[in-house]
Scaffold this motif. Structure first.
Motif, PDB file in Angstrom:
ATOM      1  N   GLU A   1      10.255 -26.788 -65.225  1.00  0.00           N
ATOM      2  CA  GLU A   1       9.910 -27.551 -64.025  1.00  0.00           C
ATOM      3  C   GLU A   1      10.921 -28.657 -63.745  1.00  0.00           C
ATOM      4  N   TYR A   2      11.518 -29.199 -64.802  1.00  0.00           N
ATOM      5  CA  TYR A   2      12.487 -30.280 -64.625  1.00  0.00           C
ATOM      6  C   TYR A   2      13.697 -30.045 -65.520  1.00  0.00           C
ATOM      7  N   VAL A   3      14.850 -30.512 -65.058  1.00  0.00           N
ATOM      8  CA  VAL A   3      16.030 -30.563 -65.909  1.00  0.00           C
ATOM      9  C   VAL A   3      16.765 -31.871 -65.617  1.00  0.00           C
ATOM     10  N   CYS A   4      17.229 -32.525 -66.677  1.00  0.00           N
ATOM     11  CA  CYS A   4      18.084 -33.700 -66.537  1.00  0.00           C
ATOM     12  C   CYS A   4      19.498 -33.295 -66.906  1.00  0.00           C
ATOM     13  N   LEU A   5      20.438 -33.727 -66.109  1.00  0.00           N
ATOM     14  CA  LEU A   5      21.837 -33.386 -66.367  1.00  0.00           C
ATOM     15  C   LEU A   5      22.746 -34.392 -65.680  1.00  0.00           C
ATOM     16  N   PRO A   6      24.027 -34.462 -66.084  1.00  0.00           N
ATOM     17  CA  PRO A   6      24.928 -35.409 -65.442  1.00  0.00           C
ATOM     18  C   PRO A   6      24.910 -35.262 -63.925  1.00  0.00           C
ATOM     19  N   ALA A   7      24.950 -36.387 -63.247  1.00  0.00           N
ATOM     20  CA  ALA A   7      24.798 -36.393 -61.791  1.00  0.00           C
ATOM     21  C   ALA A   7      25.807 -35.483 -61.100  1.00  0.00           C
ATOM     22  N   ARG A   8      27.023 -35.377 -61.643  1.00  0.00           N
ATOM     23  CA  ARG A   8      28.050 -34.547 -61.003  1.00  0.00           C
ATOM     24  C   ARG A   8      27.731 -33.062 -61.093  1.00  0.00           C
ATOM     25  N   GLN A   9      26.770 -32.680 -61.953  1.00  0.00           N
ATOM     26  CA  GLN A   9      26.402 -31.278 -62.086  1.00  0.00           C
ATOM     27  C   GLN A   9      25.230 -30.883 -61.187  1.00  0.00           C
ATOM     28  N   ALA A  10      24.845 -31.775 -60.306  1.00  0.00           N
ATOM     29  CA  ALA A  10      23.831 -31.486 -59.285  1.00  0.00           C
ATOM     30  C   ALA A  10      24.478 -31.761 -57.936  1.00  0.00           C
ATOM     31  N   LEU A  11      24.771 -30.706 -57.195  1.00  0.00           N
ATOM     32  CA  LEU A  11      25.535 -30.808 -55.957  1.00  0.00           C
ATOM     33  C   LEU A  11      24.652 -30.569 -54.738  1.00  0.00           C
ATOM     34  N   THR A  12      24.978 -31.245 -53.659  1.00  0.00           N
ATOM     35  CA  THR A  12      24.174 -31.153 -52.443  1.00  0.00           C
ATOM     36  C   THR A  12      24.073 -29.713 -51.944  1.00  0.00           C
ATOM     37  N   LEU A  13      22.854 -29.271 -51.680  1.00  0.00           N
ATOM     38  CA  LEU A  13      22.599 -27.940 -51.134  1.00  0.00           C
ATOM     39  C   LEU A  13      22.487 -28.052 -49.618  1.00  0.00           C
ATOM     40  N   PRO A  14      23.356 -27.349 -48.870  1.00  0.00           N
ATOM     41  CA  PRO A  14      23.283 -27.442 -47.412  1.00  0.00           C
ATOM     42  C   PRO A  14      21.894 -27.112 -46.873  1.00  0.00           C
ATOM     43  N   ASP A  15      21.529 -27.740 -45.793  1.00  0.00           N
ATOM     44  CA  ASP A  15      20.193 -27.575 -45.224  1.00  0.00           C
ATOM     45  C   ASP A  15      19.889 -26.143 -44.818  1.00  0.00           C
ATOM     46  N   ASN A  16      20.927 -25.363 -44.503  1.00  0.00           N
ATOM     47  CA  ASN A  16      20.703 -23.984 -44.066  1.00  0.00           C
ATOM     48  C   ASN A  16      20.609 -23.003 -45.233  1.00  0.00           C
ATOM     49  N   THR A  17      20.578 -23.510 -46.469  1.00  0.00           N
ATOM     50  CA  THR A  17      20.570 -22.651 -47.652  1.00  0.00           C
ATOM     51  C   THR A  17      19.313 -22.935 -48.466  1.00  0.00           C
ATOM     52  N   ASP A  18      18.517 -21.888 -48.736  1.00  0.00           N
ATOM     53  CA  ASP A  18      17.254 -22.115 -49.447  1.00  0.00           C
ATOM     54  C   ASP A  18      17.489 -22.204 -50.951  1.00  0.00           C
ATOM     55  N   PHE A  19      16.422 -22.537 -51.667  1.00  0.00           N
ATOM     56  CA  PHE A  19      16.548 -22.776 -53.100  1.00  0.00           C
ATOM     57  C   PHE A  19      16.935 -21.509 -53.867  1.00  0.00           C
ATOM     58  N   ASP A  20      16.405 -20.358 -53.469  1.00  0.00           N
ATOM     59  CA  ASP A  20      16.774 -19.119 -54.163  1.00  0.00           C
ATOM     60  C   ASP A  20      18.287 -18.894 -54.093  1.00  0.00           C
ATOM     61  N   ALA A  21      18.849 -19.092 -52.915  1.00  0.00           N
ATOM     62  CA  ALA A  21      20.299 -18.936 -52.765  1.00  0.00           C
ATOM     63  C   ALA A  21      21.038 -20.003 -53.560  1.00  0.00           C
ATOM     64  N   GLY A  22      20.520 -21.225 -53.546  1.00  0.00           N
ATOM     65  CA  GLY A  22      21.148 -22.302 -54.301  1.00  0.00           C
ATOM     66  C   GLY A  22      21.226 -21.997 -55.780  1.00  0.00           C
ATOM     67  N   ALA A  23      20.255 -21.241 -56.278  1.00  0.00           N
ATOM     68  CA  ALA A  23      20.228 -20.881 -57.693  1.00  0.00           C
ATOM     69  C   ALA A  23      21.231 -19.789 -58.044  1.00  0.00           C
ATOM     70  N   CYS A  24      22.033 -19.371 -57.075  1.00  0.00           N
ATOM     71  CA  CYS A  24      23.075 -18.363 -57.307  1.00  0.00           C
ATOM     72  C   CYS A  24      24.479 -18.942 -57.183  1.00  0.00           C
ATOM     73  N   MET A  25      24.584 -20.222 -56.914  1.00  0.00           N
ATOM     74  CA  MET A  25      25.891 -20.796 -56.608  1.00  0.00           C
ATOM     75  C   MET A  25      26.710 -21.139 -57.846  1.00  0.00           C
TER      76      MET A  25
END
Length: 326
Positions: free
Chosen positions: A102-126
């Protein structure tokens, strides 16, 4: 928090545990992401199976790729990041805590902005498929007017590589192993599709390019395809390879490649340098924001079905990405 983890390596149904763990708290320089989707890659199941050796931690929550919303930040991280939609990279690389929770903590640079037109499933493939494809296509700069061969065009990386190369203005050839995969590659926009089980790849590529060959190859199987690559790569061309499972220690035709001034880029997406990764992220973000990428999903599983999800990835039968929703 609910999570899946393993405390020893082995078969999915023998070692994967589903249960509750303490909610993590972000350390200085970290963000906490409430995960909505966790992407499974072949490297994740190989690590869990033991192909990468024993685990150096008491437990491992698997998966490097994920997407969700920042809900907490550690000291030194801008509070405005709270509420940001993000995708992750390297969450489980040399770390105990990946995205299958449910949660993960990681260095801030390893969490990148997901464009508004891209859903979470797609974001999990980047993190792995998306960045691997982006670097493979653009490792030597722009591709407008170039001719590119993407081997394994129905794979997660190949599917994105075809689209990115087309978005960049290239003519794209690709190889597949059957009719269903050919349809998948065609939907991604490939100009020429070669069934390597039925056609001679080098001969077909040369015929399709008027004997000129290709400027770049995005290669999933360096050793197994090296003879064909040597025959079709143009002078000054690039072979960018991220895999060589069939022949992990190939004999390289050094002088033939040298006298064509061929660039060999053998890369592991986990180890991209900061500058190279930033460039790839920029390209990938531009493509996402432009709506240039379609995303392919073989199947989505709830966290409780993590074992079946891992087994599907291991089977090699999935066409498209496998996602765990959390």
């Amino acid at each position: 928090m609910k999570a899946a983890w393993y405390e020893k390596t082995g078969a999915a149904r023998d070692v994967l545990i589903i249960g509750e763990r303490s909610d993590p708290k972000p350390a200085a320089g970290e963000v906490r992401v409430r995960i909505h989707a966790s992407g499974i890659n072949p490297s994740d199941v190989k690590a869990r199976a033991g192909a990468r050796g024993s685990i150096p931690f008491p437990y491992v929550i698997p998966h490097s790729d994920g997407a969700g919303i920042v809900d907490s930040v550690g000291e030194g991280v801008d509070q405005t990041r709270i509420g940001e939609r993000v995708w992750t990279w390297n969450a489980a690389w040399q770390r105990a805590d990946g995205t299958c929770a449910e949660y993960v903590c990681l260095p801030a640079r390893q969490a990148l902005t997901l464009p508004d037109n891209t859903d979470f499933d797609a974001g999990a493939c980047m993190g792995i498929p998306g960045l691997t494809a982006t670097y493979g296509v653009f490792s030597d700069g722009d591709v407008s007017g170039k001719t590119i061969l993407v081997t394994g065009g129905a794979g997660a990386v190949g599917h994105y590589a075809i689209q990115l190369a087309k978005w960049g203005g290239a003519k794209v050839l690709t190889t597949v192993s059957g009719a269903a995969k050919a349809e998948h590659a065609a939907a991604a926009g490939a100009d020429v599709i070669i069934n390597y089980r039925e056609q001679d790849v080098a001969e077909t590529v040369l015929e399709a390019t008027g004997g000129a060959g290709v400027d770049r190859i995005v290669e999933v199987e360096f050793g197994g395809n090296l003879a064909a690559s040597n025959a079709i790569i143009r002078p000054g061309g690039t072979i960018a390879s991220y895999g060589s499972m069939a022949d992990p220690n190939p004999a390289i035709p050094f002088y033939e490649l040298m006298f064509k001034n061929v660039n060999l880029r053998l890369y592991l997406v986990y180890l991209l340098s900061e500058g190279v990764r930033a460039s790839a992220v920029g390209r990938l973000t531009d493509a996402l924001e432009a709506g240039a990428l379609q995303h392919s999903f073989a199947k989505s599983f709830p966290l409780d079905d993590i074992i079946a999800a891992h087994e599907l990835v291991e089977s090699g039968k999935a066409i498209g990405n496998v996602i765990v929703t959390i």
